[in-house]
Design a protein around this motif. Structure first.
Motif, mmCIF file in Angstrom:
data_model
loop_
_atom_site.group_PDB
_atom_site.id
_atom_site.type_symbol
_atom_site.label_atom_id
_atom_site.label_comp_id
_atom_site.label_asym_id
_atom_site.label_seq_id
_atom_site.Cartn_x
_atom_site.Cartn_y
_atom_site.Cartn_z
ATOM 1 N N VAL A 23 0.836 -1.207 0.000
ATOM 2 C CA VAL A 23 0.000 0.000 0.000
ATOM 3 C C VAL A 23 0.870 1.256 0.000
ATOM 4 O O VAL A 23 0.610 2.205 -0.748
ATOM 5 N N ILE A 24 1.909 1.269 0.816
ATOM 6 C CA ILE A 24 2.793 2.434 0.878
ATOM 7 C C ILE A 24 3.499 2.647 -0.458
ATOM 8 O O ILE A 24 3.563 3.766 -0.979
ATOM 9 N N TYR A 25 4.011 1.573 -1.044
ATOM 10 C CA TYR A 25 4.703 1.672 -2.328
ATOM 11 C C TYR A 25 3.752 2.144 -3.435
ATOM 12 O O TYR A 25 4.106 3.007 -4.239
ATOM 13 N N SER A 26 2.542 1.609 -3.450
ATOM 14 C CA SER A 26 1.576 2.003 -4.480
ATOM 15 C C SER A 26 1.163 3.460 -4.332
ATOM 16 O O SER A 26 0.998 4.169 -5.334
ATOM 17 N N SER A 27 0.995 3.918 -3.100
ATOM 18 C CA SER A 27 0.610 5.315 -2.913
ATOM 19 C C SER A 27 1.727 6.258 -3.327
ATOM 20 O O SER A 27 1.467 7.325 -3.880
ATOM 21 N N PHE A 28 2.980 5.873 -3.099
ATOM 22 C CA PHE A 28 4.086 6.699 -3.576
ATOM 23 C C PHE A 28 4.125 6.749 -5.103
ATOM 24 O O PHE A 28 4.402 7.795 -5.687
ATOM 25 N N LEU A 29 3.843 5.620 -5.737
ATOM 26 C CA LEU A 29 3.819 5.607 -7.202
ATOM 27 C C LEU A 29 2.702 6.484 -7.761
ATOM 28 O O LEU A 29 2.897 7.186 -8.755
ATOM 29 N N SER A 38 -6.318 11.234 -13.794
ATOM 30 C CA SER A 38 -7.352 12.239 -13.600
ATOM 31 C C SER A 38 -7.738 12.272 -12.121
ATOM 32 O O SER A 38 -7.342 11.405 -11.340
ATOM 33 N N GLN A 39 -8.500 13.265 -11.758
ATOM 34 C CA GLN A 39 -8.900 13.408 -10.357
ATOM 35 C C GLN A 39 -9.756 12.223 -9.897
ATOM 36 O O GLN A 39 -9.600 11.734 -8.784
ATOM 37 N N GLN A 40 -10.641 11.749 -10.771
ATOM 38 C CA GLN A 40 -11.506 10.614 -10.414
ATOM 39 C C GLN A 40 -10.693 9.328 -10.266
ATOM 40 O O GLN A 40 -10.944 8.531 -9.359
ATOM 41 N N GLU A 41 -9.717 9.108 -11.141
ATOM 42 C CA GLU A 41 -8.882 7.906 -11.039
ATOM 43 C C GLU A 41 -8.057 7.919 -9.758
ATOM 44 O O GLU A 41 -7.887 6.888 -9.105
ATOM 45 N N LYS A 42 -7.525 9.087 -9.386
ATOM 46 C CA LYS A 42 -6.769 9.185 -8.137
ATOM 47 C C LYS A 42 -7.672 8.905 -6.938
ATOM 48 O O LYS A 42 -7.261 8.224 -5.998
ATOM 49 N N LYS A 43 -8.900 9.415 -6.981
ATOM 50 C CA LYS A 43 -9.823 9.210 -5.865
ATOM 51 C C LYS A 43 -10.159 7.734 -5.694
ATOM 52 O O LYS A 43 -10.110 7.200 -4.585
ATOM 53 N N THR A 44 -10.478 7.055 -6.795
ATOM 54 C CA THR A 44 -10.813 5.631 -6.689
ATOM 55 C C THR A 44 -9.600 4.796 -6.292
ATOM 56 O O THR A 44 -9.729 3.835 -5.523
ATOM 57 N N PHE A 46 -7.040 5.792 -4.399
ATOM 58 C CA PHE A 46 -6.780 5.977 -2.978
ATOM 59 C C PHE A 46 -7.857 5.329 -2.115
ATOM 60 O O PHE A 46 -7.568 4.850 -1.017
ATOM 61 N N GLU A 47 -9.095 5.282 -2.592
ATOM 62 C CA GLU A 47 -10.132 4.566 -1.844
ATOM 63 C C GLU A 47 -9.833 3.075 -1.771
ATOM 64 O O GLU A 47 -9.998 2.445 -0.720
ATOM 65 N N ARG A 48 -9.365 2.516 -2.872
ATOM 66 C CA ARG A 48 -8.983 1.092 -2.862
ATOM 67 C C ARG A 48 -7.794 0.851 -1.949
ATOM 68 O O ARG A 48 -7.733 -0.162 -1.236
ATOM 69 N N LEU A 49 -6.820 1.776 -1.976
ATOM 70 C CA LEU A 49 -5.651 1.623 -1.112
ATOM 71 C C LEU A 49 -6.029 1.720 0.365
ATOM 72 O O LEU A 49 -5.448 1.032 1.206
ATOM 73 N N ILE A 50 -7.010 2.542 0.695
ATOM 74 C CA ILE A 50 -7.465 2.640 2.076
ATOM 75 C C ILE A 50 -8.103 1.330 2.518
ATOM 76 O O ILE A 50 -7.852 0.839 3.630
#
Length: 74
Positions: A23-29, A38-44, A46-50
């Protein structure tokens, strides 16, 4: 019995820590390449990462509980 509990608890805790590191590595990427998303792709994303983060934390906590129960039964 206690050896099985402790070894399975250690295994679950290691999988939980592995999940947290993913999760940490993916969020850094995602943050590094944020201009490509896009803003929507980042939101989804980060929701999956949470959600994955909560699952990994609960897995590690369950493994720790199994370790403690195994040590108390000894």
């Amino acid at each position: 019995m206690t050896l099985i509990l402790i070894s399975s608890g250690v295994t679950l805790s290691l999988f939980g820590l592995l999940g947290l590191s993913v999760v940490i590595y993916s969020s850094f990427l995602v943050r590094k390449h944020s201009k490509y998303y896009s803003q929507q792709e980042k939101k989804t994303t980060f929701e999956r990462l949470i959600i994955i983060n909560y699952l990994a934390l609960s897995l590690a906590a369950f493994g720790l509980i199994m370790i403690l129960v195994g040590l108390l039964l000894r």
